[in-house]
Design a protein around this motif. Structure first.
Motif, short mmCIF file in Angstrom:
data_model
loop_
_atom_site.label_atom_id
_atom_site.label_comp_id
_atom_site.label_asym_id
_atom_site.label_seq_id
_atom_site.Cartn_x
_atom_site.Cartn_y
_atom_site.Cartn_z
N GLU A 183 -1.22 -4.16 3.05
CA GLU A 183 0.12 -4.09 3.61
C GLU A 183 1.03 -3.53 2.54
O GLU A 183 1.03 -4.00 1.40
N ILE A 184 1.82 -2.52 2.88
CA ILE A 184 2.72 -1.90 1.91
C ILE A 184 3.87 -2.85 1.60
O ILE A 184 4.51 -3.39 2.49
N LEU A 185 4.11 -3.02 0.29
CA LEU A 185 5.18 -3.91 -0.15
C LEU A 185 6.25 -3.21 -0.97
O LEU A 185 7.41 -3.59 -0.91
N PHE A 186 5.85 -2.23 -1.76
CA PHE A 186 6.73 -1.73 -2.81
C PHE A 186 6.58 -0.23 -2.99
O PHE A 186 5.47 0.28 -3.01
N ARG A 187 7.70 0.47 -3.13
CA ARG A 187 7.69 1.91 -3.43
C ARG A 187 8.13 2.07 -4.89
O ARG A 187 9.18 1.58 -5.28
N PHE A 188 7.30 2.76 -5.69
CA PHE A 188 7.66 2.96 -7.09
C PHE A 188 7.97 4.42 -7.42
O PHE A 188 8.42 4.73 -8.53
N TRP A 189 7.79 5.33 -6.46
CA TRP A 189 8.14 6.72 -6.67
C TRP A 189 8.51 7.34 -5.35
O TRP A 189 7.81 7.08 -4.37
N PRO A 190 9.56 8.12 -5.28
CA PRO A 190 10.47 8.55 -6.32
C PRO A 190 11.40 7.43 -6.75
O PRO A 190 11.65 6.48 -6.00
N LEU A 191 11.92 7.56 -7.96
CA LEU A 191 12.72 6.50 -8.55
C LEU A 191 13.99 6.19 -7.77
O LEU A 191 14.42 5.04 -7.74
N ASN A 192 14.56 7.18 -7.06
CA ASN A 192 15.78 6.91 -6.31
C ASN A 192 15.54 6.04 -5.07
O ASN A 192 16.48 5.58 -4.45
#
Length: 175
Positions: free
Chosen positions: A157-166
């Motif tokens: 399950e997707i939890l976190f986006r680390f890229w792109p930084l914005n």
């Protein structure tokens, strides 16, 4: 023997940290890069994400799953239908158990387009299977084409986006 003790004393915390990170990667977190437009505008091509390997599947979760048609390929989709649900679509509205589904996570552009979801007859999802769809319905190969997928096909399950930084941060199921 003294040199080993000295090495462990000086570097033990660092080694423990490395082992811990490797174990977390192997058993808890999965990195994933979005490839293609099927989750626009929630997620974009090239977004890099972390998913959790241990989770319960709920409606609206964004998940990484094994492709039902291509060995070794993975997709990212949103869980729409759960085991036992009867799902259908008519005139761009998805129905779950004869109730229209509120899809607040779809972009305003997607909602106004009115050509997003193909019509399909009612389908009862078997136990242990899920109905998944991309948010960008015009450009998504999903359960409307390959049918429900077995729970074993869902990897994270997707939890976190680390890229792109914005866009760094958590990925909320209602985004």
């Amino acid at each position: 023997m003294n040199s080993i003790k000295r090495f462990l004393k000086e570097n033990g915390l660092f080694l423990l940290l490395i082992v811990g990170m490797v174990l977390l990667r192997l058993f808890v977190f999965t990195p994933f890069e979005v490839d293609g437009p099927s989750m626009n505008y929630t997620l974009a091509h090239g977004d890099r994400l972390f998913g959790a390997n241990m989770f319960n599947v709920d409606r609206f979760d964004i998940v990484i799953l094994d492709s039902p048609t291509e060995e070794g390929k993975q997709y990212i989709k949103r869980v729409i239908g759960l085991p036992g649900d009867t799902i259908s679509s008519e005139d761009d509205v998805i129905y779950i158990n004869d109730e229209p589904l509120s899809e607040t996570y779809l972009s305003e552009e997607t909602r106004q387009n009115n050509t997003n979801t193909v019509d399909f007859a009612p389908l009862t999802i078997p136990e242990g299977e899920y109905f998944v769809m991309g948010d960008n319905r015009n450009h998504s190969f999903d359960s409307t084409e390959f049918g429900p997928i077995p729970e074993e096909s869902i990897n994270a399950e997707i939890l976190f986006r680390f890229w792109p930084l914005n866009t760094f941060g958590t990925v909320d199921e209602t985004d």
